[in-house]
Write an enzyme that holds these catalytic residues in place. Structure first.
Site, PDB file in Angstrom:
ATOM      1  N   LYS A  14       0.826  -1.216   0.000  1.00  0.00           N
ATOM      2  CA  LYS A  14       0.000   0.000   0.000  1.00  0.00           C
ATOM      3  C   LYS A  14       0.858   1.264   0.000  1.00  0.00           C
ATOM      4  CE  LYS A  14      -2.308  -0.893   3.804  1.00  0.00           C
ATOM      5  NZ  LYS A  14      -1.922  -2.255   4.204  1.00  0.00           N
ATOM      6  N   ARG A  86      -9.935   0.987   9.024  1.00  0.00           N
ATOM      7  CA  ARG A  86      -9.540  -0.419   9.173  1.00  0.00           C
ATOM      8  C   ARG A  86     -10.601  -1.226   9.922  1.00  0.00           C
ATOM      9  NH1 ARG A  86      -3.530   0.550   8.925  1.00  0.00           N
ATOM     10  NH2 ARG A  86      -2.482  -1.450   8.943  1.00  0.00           N
ATOM     11  N   ARG A 125      11.036  -7.220   4.052  1.00  0.00           N
ATOM     12  CA  ARG A 125      10.925  -5.846   4.565  1.00  0.00           C
ATOM     13  C   ARG A 125      11.487  -5.736   5.982  1.00  0.00           C
ATOM     14  NH1 ARG A 125       5.290  -2.708   4.153  1.00  0.00           N
ATOM     15  NH2 ARG A 125       4.822  -3.378   6.268  1.00  0.00           N
ATOM     16  N   ARG A 131      11.466  -2.493  10.937  1.00  0.00           N
ATOM     17  CA  ARG A 131      10.269  -2.005  11.618  1.00  0.00           C
ATOM     18  C   ARG A 131       9.939  -2.937  12.767  1.00  0.00           C
ATOM     19  NH1 ARG A 131       5.395  -0.252   7.684  1.00  0.00           N
ATOM     20  NH2 ARG A 131       4.251  -1.308   9.328  1.00  0.00           N
ATOM     21  N   ARG A 142      -0.980  -9.059  12.874  1.00  0.00           N
ATOM     22  CA  ARG A 142      -1.504  -8.001  11.995  1.00  0.00           C
ATOM     23  C   ARG A 142      -2.436  -8.594  10.929  1.00  0.00           C
ATOM     24  NH1 ARG A 142       3.154  -5.122   9.365  1.00  0.00           N
ATOM     25  NH2 ARG A 142       1.710  -3.411   9.037  1.00  0.00           N
TER      26      ARG A 142
HETATM   27  P1  AMP Z   1       0.450   0.476   8.788  1.00  0.00           P
HETATM   28  O1  AMP Z   1       1.712   1.243   8.610  1.00  0.00           O
HETATM   29  O2  AMP Z   1      -0.700   1.048   8.029  1.00  0.00           O
HETATM   30  O3  AMP Z   1       0.633  -1.005   8.513  1.00  0.00           O
HETATM   31  O4  AMP Z   1       0.035   0.599  10.326  1.00  0.00           O
HETATM   32  C1  AMP Z   1       0.916   0.173  11.356  1.00  0.00           C
HETATM   33  C2  AMP Z   1       0.153  -0.043  12.657  1.00  0.00           C
HETATM   34  O5  AMP Z   1      -0.443   1.195  13.088  1.00  0.00           O
HETATM   35  C3  AMP Z   1      -1.016  -1.029  12.592  1.00  0.00           C
HETATM   36  O6  AMP Z   1      -0.582  -2.365  12.727  1.00  0.00           O
HETATM   37  C4  AMP Z   1      -1.861  -0.576  13.770  1.00  0.00           C
HETATM   38  O7  AMP Z   1      -1.270  -0.956  15.005  1.00  0.00           O
HETATM   39  C5  AMP Z   1      -1.726   0.949  13.675  1.00  0.00           C
HETATM   40  N1  AMP Z   1      -2.766   1.535  12.794  1.00  0.00           N
HETATM   41  C6  AMP Z   1      -2.583   2.169  11.606  1.00  0.00           C
HETATM   42  N2  AMP Z   1      -3.733   2.578  11.071  1.00  0.00           N
HETATM   43  C7  AMP Z   1      -4.699   2.203  11.939  1.00  0.00           C
HETATM   44  C8  AMP Z   1      -6.117   2.314  11.953  1.00  0.00           C
HETATM   45  N3  AMP Z   1      -6.783   2.908  10.945  1.00  0.00           N
HETATM   46  N4  AMP Z   1      -6.782   1.813  13.020  1.00  0.00           N
HETATM   47  C9  AMP Z   1      -6.144   1.220  14.046  1.00  0.00           C
HETATM   48  N5  AMP Z   1      -4.811   1.071  14.100  1.00  0.00           N
HETATM   49  C10 AMP Z   1      -4.083   1.545  13.058  1.00  0.00           C
END
Ligand code: AMP
Length: 190
Positions: A14, A86, A125, A131, A142
């Site tokens: 993404k 989400r 990654r 990360r 996740r």
């Molecule tokens: P991402 O970089 O989008 O994969 O997000 C990393 C982490 O941030 C996720 O695994 C969640 O812990 C948190 N996170 C990001 N976006 C959301 C969301 N819309 N709702 C809840 N937690 C989020």
């Protein structure tokens, strides 16, 4: 204001695709994961509050993420939202927010990638980006969060005629091309 959503499982690409698309179309980009990681790094009260959840691969509570997104969105712009909503609760909150602001949701792009491909990507990654949420165990959490809470949103947006499923397997270029085709259709429909 107009909003387009980019959704998909962890490791679907993404972020990579979103950055290209905002360059192509001149849109604003909002990635909730990036916002949360910034809060954690800066050691803000919110950051301290959510660190364990984010690093453990769990979603943070809807209320927190919704108010964070609301603070960021500015009138008159077109946004590509990466990683939000989400959950169905977040999608409902976004719908209400957009109604209040007289803004339009252009569509929801769902990147589809099979699980074994995701696992292979995430291992790569974790080595490159280090990360904290990319260890294999955390990745599985996740993925589970995605299946339980985010995946149902596909049906939610399909009912509203806003869903576009995109095959996320292939080169970055190929997936980028498919996304642009889907966006072209959504913009025509808007
Ligand atoms: P991402 O970089 O989008 O994969 O997000 C990393 C982490 O941030 C996720 O695994 C969640 O812990 C948190 N996170 C990001 N976006 C959301 C969301 N819309 N709702 C809840 N937690 C989020």
């Amino acid at each position: 204001m107009q909003v387009l959503l980019l959704m998909g499982p962890p490791g679907a690409g993404k972020g990579t695709q979103a950055r290209r698309l905002v360059e192509d179309y001149g849109w604003a980009y909002l990635a909730t994961g990036d916002l949360l990681r910034q809060e954690i790094q800066a050691g803000t009260p919110l950051g301290k509050n959510i660190q364990a959840l984010v690093e453990g691969g769990k979603l943070i509570p809807d209320q927190l993420i919704v108010s964070l997104v609301e603070q960021q969105l500015q009138e008159g712009r077109t946004y590509l939202l990466d990683g939000f909503p989400r959950t169905v609760g977040q999608a409902e909150a976004l719908e209400a927010l957009l109604r209040r602001k007289n803004a339009r949701l252009l569509g929801a792009l769902f990147l589809e990638v099979p699980e074994d491909t995701l696992l292979a990507r995430i291992q790569g990654r974790a080595q490159v980006e280090h990360r904290a949420d990319d260890s294999l165990d955390t990745f599985r959490i996740r993925l589970e969060e995605y299946h339980q809470k985010t995946r149902p949103l596909a049906a939610w947006y399909e009912e509203r005629g806003l869903l576009r499923r995109i095959n996320g397997v292939g080169s970055i270029e190929e997936v980028h091309h498919r996304l642009k085709e889907a966006i072209g259709e959504l913009l025509k429909q808007a």
